[in-house]
Design a protein around this motif. Structure first.
Motif, PDB file in Angstrom:
ATOM      1  N   ASN A 488       7.422  -6.385 -14.858  1.00 20.21           N
ATOM      2  CA  ASN A 488       7.079  -7.330 -13.792  1.00 20.21           C
ATOM      3  C   ASN A 488       8.311  -7.746 -13.002  1.00 20.21           C
ATOM      4  O   ASN A 488       8.264  -7.876 -11.771  1.00 20.21           O
ATOM      5  N   ALA A 489       9.416  -7.966 -13.709  1.00 24.32           N
ATOM      6  CA  ALA A 489      10.656  -8.341 -13.018  1.00 24.32           C
ATOM      7  C   ALA A 489      11.156  -7.204 -12.120  1.00 24.32           C
ATOM      8  O   ALA A 489      11.595  -7.446 -10.983  1.00 24.32           O
ATOM      9  N   LEU A 490      11.093  -5.974 -12.593  1.00 27.44           N
ATOM     10  CA  LEU A 490      11.516  -4.827 -11.775  1.00 27.44           C
ATOM     11  C   LEU A 490      10.642  -4.687 -10.534  1.00 27.44           C
ATOM     12  O   LEU A 490      11.141  -4.389  -9.435  1.00 27.44           O
ATOM     13  N   ARG A 491       9.355  -4.914 -10.698  1.00 23.84           N
ATOM     14  CA  ARG A 491       8.455  -4.827  -9.543  1.00 23.84           C
ATOM     15  C   ARG A 491       8.782  -5.898  -8.505  1.00 23.84           C
ATOM     16  O   ARG A 491       8.803  -5.632  -7.295  1.00 23.84           O
ATOM     17  N   GLN A 492       9.051  -7.116  -8.973  1.00 27.30           N
ATOM     18  CA  GLN A 492       9.398  -8.195  -8.044  1.00 27.30           C
ATOM     19  C   GLN A 492      10.715  -7.905  -7.333  1.00 27.30           C
ATOM     20  O   GLN A 492      10.864  -8.192  -6.143  1.00 27.30           O
ATOM     21  N   ILE A 493      11.678  -7.336  -8.061  1.00 25.01           N
ATOM     22  CA  ILE A 493      12.965  -7.004  -7.436  1.00 25.01           C
ATOM     23  C   ILE A 493      12.776  -5.970  -6.337  1.00 25.01           C
ATOM     24  O   ILE A 493      13.369  -6.061  -5.248  1.00 25.01           O
ATOM     25  N   ALA A 494      11.947  -4.972  -6.605  1.00 19.08           N
ATOM     26  CA  ALA A 494      11.703  -3.948  -5.588  1.00 19.08           C
ATOM     27  C   ALA A 494      11.006  -4.535  -4.367  1.00 19.08           C
ATOM     28  O   ALA A 494      11.375  -4.243  -3.215  1.00 19.08           O
ATOM     29  N   LEU A 495      10.013  -5.393  -4.602  1.00 20.77           N
ATOM     30  CA  LEU A 495       9.251  -5.959  -3.475  1.00 20.77           C
ATOM     31  C   LEU A 495      10.039  -7.020  -2.730  1.00 20.77           C
ATOM     32  O   LEU A 495       9.730  -7.305  -1.565  1.00 20.77           O
ATOM     33  N   ASP A 496      11.031  -7.630  -3.367  1.00 19.74           N
ATOM     34  CA  ASP A 496      11.851  -8.632  -2.667  1.00 19.74           C
ATOM     35  C   ASP A 496      12.676  -8.022  -1.545  1.00 19.74           C
ATOM     36  O   ASP A 496      13.175  -8.757  -0.668  1.00 19.74           O
ATOM     37  N   GLN A 497      12.840  -6.724  -1.523  1.00 23.92           N
ATOM     38  CA  GLN A 497      13.617  -6.062  -0.470  1.00 23.92           C
ATOM     39  C   GLN A 497      12.779  -5.766   0.764  1.00 23.92           C
ATOM     40  O   GLN A 497      13.297  -5.248   1.744  1.00 23.92           O
ATOM     41  N   ARG A 498      11.502  -6.073   0.723  1.00 23.39           N
ATOM     42  CA  ARG A 498      10.641  -5.862   1.884  1.00 23.39           C
ATOM     43  C   ARG A 498      10.771  -7.053   2.828  1.00 23.39           C
ATOM     44  O   ARG A 498      10.781  -8.206   2.400  1.00 23.39           O
ATOM     45  N   HIS A 499      10.847  -6.791   4.113  1.00 20.09           N
ATOM     46  CA  HIS A 499      10.975  -7.831   5.124  1.00 20.09           C
ATOM     47  C   HIS A 499       9.797  -7.771   6.093  1.00 20.09           C
ATOM     48  O   HIS A 499       9.200  -6.711   6.317  1.00 20.09           O
ATOM     49  N   ASP A 502       9.917  -5.283   9.058  1.00 20.27           N
ATOM     50  CA  ASP A 502       9.831  -3.831   8.874  1.00 20.27           C
ATOM     51  C   ASP A 502       8.586  -3.273   9.548  1.00 20.27           C
ATOM     52  O   ASP A 502       7.563  -3.963   9.704  1.00 20.27           O
ATOM     53  N   LYS A 503       8.671  -2.003   9.934  1.00 19.43           N
ATOM     54  CA  LYS A 503       7.539  -1.360  10.606  1.00 19.43           C
ATOM     55  C   LYS A 503       6.325  -1.232   9.682  1.00 19.43           C
ATOM     56  O   LYS A 503       5.188  -1.314  10.135  1.00 19.43           O
ATOM     57  N   ASP A 504       6.586  -1.002   8.414  1.00 18.73           N
ATOM     58  CA  ASP A 504       5.484  -0.820   7.467  1.00 18.73           C
ATOM     59  C   ASP A 504       5.287  -2.041   6.583  1.00 18.73           C
ATOM     60  O   ASP A 504       4.872  -1.940   5.436  1.00 18.73           O
ATOM     61  N   ALA A 505       5.594  -3.218   7.121  1.00 17.21           N
ATOM     62  CA  ALA A 505       5.418  -4.442   6.335  1.00 17.21           C
ATOM     63  C   ALA A 505       3.953  -4.740   6.068  1.00 17.21           C
ATOM     64  O   ALA A 505       3.619  -5.516   5.175  1.00 17.21           O
ATOM     65  N   HIS A 506       3.060  -4.132   6.844  1.00 16.79           N
ATOM     66  CA  HIS A 506       1.633  -4.380   6.676  1.00 16.79           C
ATOM     67  C   HIS A 506       1.046  -3.629   5.474  1.00 16.79           C
ATOM     68  O   HIS A 506      -0.088  -3.888   5.079  1.00 16.79           O
ATOM     69  N   LEU A 507       1.804  -2.706   4.906  1.00 19.55           N
ATOM     70  CA  LEU A 507       1.302  -1.928   3.779  1.00 19.55           C
ATOM     71  C   LEU A 507       1.155  -2.799   2.535  1.00 19.55           C
ATOM     72  O   LEU A 507       1.843  -3.818   2.386  1.00 19.55           O
ATOM     73  N   GLY A 508       0.250  -2.394   1.659  1.00 17.43           N
ATOM     74  CA  GLY A 508       0.120  -3.081   0.385  1.00 17.43           C
ATOM     75  C   GLY A 508       1.321  -2.835  -0.501  1.00 17.43           C
ATOM     76  O   GLY A 508       2.178  -1.983  -0.213  1.00 17.43           O
ATOM     77  N   ASP A 509       1.401  -3.567  -1.594  1.00 15.29           N
ATOM     78  CA  ASP A 509       2.563  -3.455  -2.475  1.00 15.29           C
ATOM     79  C   ASP A 509       2.719  -2.041  -3.029  1.00 15.29           C
ATOM     80  O   ASP A 509       3.817  -1.461  -2.999  1.00 15.29           O
ATOM     81  N   ASP A 510       1.634  -1.471  -3.520  1.00 12.02           N
ATOM     82  CA  ASP A 510       1.718  -0.133  -4.113  1.00 12.02           C
ATOM     83  C   ASP A 510       2.066   0.923  -3.063  1.00 12.02           C
ATOM     84  O   ASP A 510       2.888   1.815  -3.324  1.00 12.02           O
ATOM     85  N   GLU A 511       1.463   0.812  -1.876  1.00 10.25           N
ATOM     86  CA  GLU A 511       1.769   1.779  -0.819  1.00 10.25           C
ATOM     87  C   GLU A 511       3.205   1.648  -0.366  1.00 10.25           C
ATOM     88  O   GLU A 511       3.877   2.654  -0.094  1.00 10.25           O
ATOM     89  N   HIS A 516       8.873   3.876  -0.223  1.00  8.89           N
ATOM     90  CA  HIS A 516      10.305   3.544  -0.220  1.00  8.89           C
ATOM     91  C   HIS A 516      10.898   3.772  -1.615  1.00  8.89           C
ATOM     92  O   HIS A 516      11.194   2.809  -2.347  1.00  8.89           O
ATOM     93  N   PRO A 517      11.100   5.013  -1.990  1.00  8.22           N
ATOM     94  CA  PRO A 517      11.710   5.276  -3.308  1.00  8.22           C
ATOM     95  C   PRO A 517      13.151   4.802  -3.389  1.00  8.22           C
ATOM     96  O   PRO A 517      13.658   4.544  -4.481  1.00  8.22           O
ATOM     97  N   GLU A 518      13.818   4.692  -2.239  1.00  8.38           N
ATOM     98  CA  GLU A 518      15.217   4.269  -2.264  1.00  8.38           C
ATOM     99  C   GLU A 518      15.377   2.796  -2.601  1.00  8.38           C
ATOM    100  O   GLU A 518      16.480   2.341  -2.946  1.00  8.38           O
ATOM    101  N   LYS A 519      14.283   2.016  -2.506  1.00  5.73           N
ATOM    102  CA  LYS A 519      14.347   0.590  -2.809  1.00  5.73           C
ATOM    103  C   LYS A 519      14.050   0.277  -4.272  1.00  5.73           C
ATOM    104  O   LYS A 519      14.213  -0.856  -4.702  1.00  5.73           O
ATOM    105  N   ARG A 520      13.609   1.268  -5.005  1.00 12.49           N
ATOM    106  CA  ARG A 520      13.236   1.003  -6.392  1.00 12.49           C
ATOM    107  C   ARG A 520      14.478   0.841  -7.271  1.00 12.49           C
ATOM    108  O   ARG A 520      15.464   1.560  -7.098  1.00 12.49           O
TER     109      ARG A 520
END
Length: 843
Positions: A488-499, A502-511, A516-520
């Motif tokens: 859960n902590a790793l998932r939150q860290i990855a999603l915290d980098q979304r702004h 961003d062009k694809d900010a409308h996407l769901g968390d999983d999408e 963005h594999p580079e953000k994981r």
């Protein structure tokens, strides 16, 4: 138990006098009792314990007794400690529940009702009942007015002019004539809607009669709605006889108890010849400890509920805290060394203190990284791709796997988590394993000591109830909690980098995570399958958790292992994936030489330039013995740990040949201790015998590699040979090389330095003779067993009647086999005789 503040008060004689008295009550000194402000000429009761503390109230001719309810709030006695005197509570009573202020003064009601009905009655004495919220009032009349008429007049007045105090705006005051002889006690007892009616004789020696439900109903219904009447069972031996009456309201029970206590039921109404006295008291319908008793008597219900509550509280309170600490551990938020201001401060201080510079011990690694540049770039490329599979970096111990991944491939990655399986696997006990796993990921607080306590509670509860309560948790479940919280902590860290921009900010968390594999974040699992032969519970849990991270696109997972059979374990977690593998081998001789020279030159890299202007000399230019490096490296090989050990010994002044010989001798001693002699001292099952290890050492000393299947054909490895070879590979004595198709092909020494160490061991005549003698003894046992089997079968064949001609072939085969084994035994014994002579003559 009347307080002195409620002792003496009386009705006002005129409206002007009433107003002046009320104003005086509101402005008077609260320390004075109410009697100090009562009108003159009135008679007052002194205490709540009755006249002369007898517990009863006497009424003479032309006198009667009334009971008013709702004069005080019910159960006001709970607000007053029973250990305090009445004067102590007078200030509180005067300010809050003074009947003169609240309008519930019974004497005022009597005066107004008598004036309106034009009857002659006068209140002479009032006894307050704080715990019952009412008051007894003694009144006088002229004899022409009956008590029933007085009761009717007062009830009609209270119905037309209801008195409703501030604490009970929906319930008015009621009044009834006291028919019995009330017991005016000042005990600390609370009223109850249930009354216990006891049937006692009015005088000693007389006989009481138990009243029926119909008779009790006719007496008690006038005071309020009855819920139930429970008669004493006929076979009960309890005396006196009794019955329970349950009122729907507490105030009705109070009225009935005070009006009918001590009432004698005459013979005409069913009371018997001498009458029956009714003695009433409050009965607590609900036991005082019913909650505690229910909890104790229903453990099968209570214990699971408590366990669920504990689990819920843990999830609601501790899980967010633990997730925060895991995130802080990964992002290094709480690490001072990673703070940018701290780094600036250290940089400024270093500029002013130049001698603070420290020689970098990893200077020589630049040569290795240049040689492995393709591997580093390959890992970085894989981390930029969306591929839900594992990255495995496999290589022998000391080949630089961790440095390659963390210091090179991930040096620019901000979010990375390193999980070392070694301390987790080597921990002894469940608590130590949980603590080690929690420390790897920063999971805290962790209450590992609660596991044993909850286990004992669960065992005791199971013995009492027969079912498991769920208090205790297994090691698997606790490790699963740690890994799930980390996920859960790793998932939150990855999603915290979304702004949001961003062009694809409308996407769901999983999408978004998939795009963005580079953000994981990157999870590096080091020492995977370390001591895998001791059990794989920890490894299986980690592999399953890593598979969930990878398939859910939460993080990239990199495994570092020295086990060549890693795919067997990881395929259980990801059976339908092809792993990305990077095998690390030993360095080539050219890279190994550069690595050693770079280590030697690193000591003088920061030395000042010579004052005479000449060029600064480094050890690789000034030492004459470095020409031996080529020969030494051919013996030592390209294992990084061995090369570093060699460089450090050369730095101390040893020649390369002497340093390598010391390393070879040390390796030979380790081999003897770990694989030959030390195994006899270990407890538990032996994975191999000293004879099997020595046979491998002797054969590998002759040849750098052995054919895998040829070794298994040896008589020494005739029993569980393949399992033994795999165990020796896990122990790092040997390395199994697979063919391109994946089958085991060759056997080589576990480390390059082991080959000269094997030779060194075989050059020891005494050691060689001793271990060869042991091998010959084992071979002799094998052949002797074969001879015994042949002889047994021949004996059975000889016992067959007639000796059929068809048995001739089998007999010849057994005889030939027996002769062959006998020849081998004779040869073995001859060799054993020579070896025994060596052991008898050499030291």
């Amino acid at each position: 138990m009347f307080p002195t503040a409620a002792r003496h008060y009386a009705a006002q004689r005129s409206s002007v006098h009433v107003r002046s008295r009320l104003q005086g009550v509101l402005t008077r000194n609260p320390r004075l009792p109410w009697s100090a402000y009562a009108p003159p000429g009135s008679r007052y009761a002194s205490l709540q314990a009755g006249e002369d503390k007898s517990g009863h109230i006497s009424a003479g001719p032309d006198e009667g007794l009334l009971f008013f309810d709702n004069v005080f709030p019910l159960k006001i006695q709970k607000l007053i400690s029973p250990t305090l005197e009445s004067d102590t509570s007078s200030s509180f009573l005067n300010r809050v529940i003074n009947p003169l202020v609240t309008g519930t003064d019974p004497k005022t009601v009597i005066d107004k009702a008598s004036a309106k009905a034009n009857i002659s009655i006068k209140a002479t004495e009032t006894l307050l009942r704080l715990n019952e919220g009412g008051a007894f009032v003694k009144f006088t009349h002229d004899g022409s007015t009956s008590t029933s008429k007085v009761e009717k007049v007062l009830k009609q007045y209270l119905k037309e002019q209801p008195v409703k105090p501030w604490w009970s705006p929906w319930r008015r005051m009621h009044v009834s004539v006291v028919q019995g002889r009330p017991w005016v006690e000042d005990l600390f007892r609370m009223p109850s809607p249930r009354l216990r009616v006891e049937f006692v004789p009015p005088e000693p020696g007389a006989e009481a009669v138990e009243l029926s439900q119909e008779q009790l109903y006719s007496f008690f219904r006038q005071y309020g709605k009855l819920q139930d009447i429970v008669i004493q069972p006929p076979d009960s031996k309890v005396l006196p006889k009794f019955a329970y009456l349950d009122y729907s309201k507490l105030s009705n029970a109070i009225m009935a108890k005070n009006c009918l206590h001590g009432f004698v039921v005459p013979e005409a109404e069913g009371g018997g010849k001498t009458g029956t006295l009714l003695r009433l008291k409050y009965e607590q319908k609900i036991k005082a400890h019913w909650i505690r008793d229910w909890l104790v008597n229903h453990p099968r219900i209570v214990i699971p509920i408590v366990a669920a509550l504990v689990a819920g509280i843990t999830v609601a309170i501790f899980d967010p805290i633990r997730t925060f600490f895991v995130k802080a551990h990964i992002t290094r938020t709480l690490h001072l060394q990673d703070n940018k201001y701290y780094k600036k401060l250290v940089g400024y201080a270093t500029d002013f203190i130049p001698w603070h510079h420290k020689v970098d011990d990893d200077t020589g690694m630049d040569v290795v990284w240049d040689d492995r540049k393709d591997n580093i770039e390959q890992i970085q490329t894989w981390l930029m791709e969306t591929a839900d599979t594992f990255i495995i970096v496999q290589g022998p111990r000391g080949s630089g796997k961790k440095e390659l991944v963390l210091d090179q491939a991930l040096k620019d990655r901000k979010h990375k988590l390193v999980i070392d399986c070694k301390p987790i696997q080597e921990a002894r006990g469940d608590s130590a394993t949980i603590n080690a796993a929690a420390a790897c990921v920063g999971y805290k607080p962790v209450f590992s000591w609660m596991n044993s306590i909850s286990g004992m509670i669960d065992m005791a509860a199971q013995g009492a109830t027969g079912v498991k309560t769920g208090f205790s948790e297994t090691l698997d479940s606790q490790l699963a909690k740690i890994w799930n919280t980390t996920g859960n902590a790793l998932r939150q860290i990855a999603l915290d980098q979304r702004h949001k921009a961003d062009k694809d900010a409308h996407l769901g968390d999983d999408e978004w995570l998939e795009a963005h594999p580079e953000k994981r974040p990157v999870v590096v699992i080091d020492n995977f399958l370390h001591k895998s032969q001791e059990g794989g519970v920890v490894y299986d849990k980690i592999a399953d958790w890593a598979a969930r991270l990878t398939t859910a696109n939460i993080a990239h997972v990199v495994f570092l292992t020295n086990d060549v059979s890693y795919s067997k374990s990881l395929s259980k977690a990801l059976p339908d994936r092809v792993f990305r593998n990077i095998p690390l081998a030993d360095c080539s001789p050219q890279v190994a030489k550069k690595y050693v020279l770079r280590h030697l030159d690193a000591d003088v890299a920061d030395d000042p330039e010579p004052k005479d202007g000449s060029e600064k000399q480094v050890p690789s230019q000034t030492r004459d013995d470095l020409g031996e490096l080529d020969t030494c490296l051919n013996l030592l090989g390209g294992r990084l740990t061995d090369l570093e050990f060699l460089a450090r010994r050369i730095k101390t002044g040893e020649t390369p040949i002497k340093a390598v010989n010391a390393i070879i001798d040390q390796s030979a001693s380790e081999i003897l201790k770990m694989y030959i002699f030390g195994i006899a001292d270990e407890e538990g099952d032996k994975k191999w015998s000293p004879e099997q290890a020595w046979l491998l050492i002797k054969e590998l000393a002759k040849n750098e590699s052995l054919r895998y299947n040829e070794l298994l054909l040896s008589d020494v490895f005739s029993t569980n040979g393949e399992k033994t070879v795999r165990a020796l590979e896990q122990a790092e004595l040997i390395t199994i090389v697979s063919s391109p198709s994946g089958r085991p092909s060759q056997i080589r020494p576990g480390k390059p330095v082991y080959h000269p160490a094997f030779k060194r061991l075989t050059e020891d005549k005494v050691l060689k003779s001793r271990l060869d003698l042991a091998i010959l003894k084992e071979l002799t046992k094998v052949e002797s067993a074969t001879i015994e089997k042949c002889e047994t079968e021949l004996l059975k064949l000889s016992e067959i009647e007639g000796r059929p001609a068809m048995l001739a072939g089998r007999v010849q085969y057994l005889l030939a086999k027996l002769q062959k084994s006998q020849e081998k035994v004779e040869n073995y014994e001859g060799e054993m005789g020579v070896l025994k002579k060596v052991l008898g003559s050499e030291h």
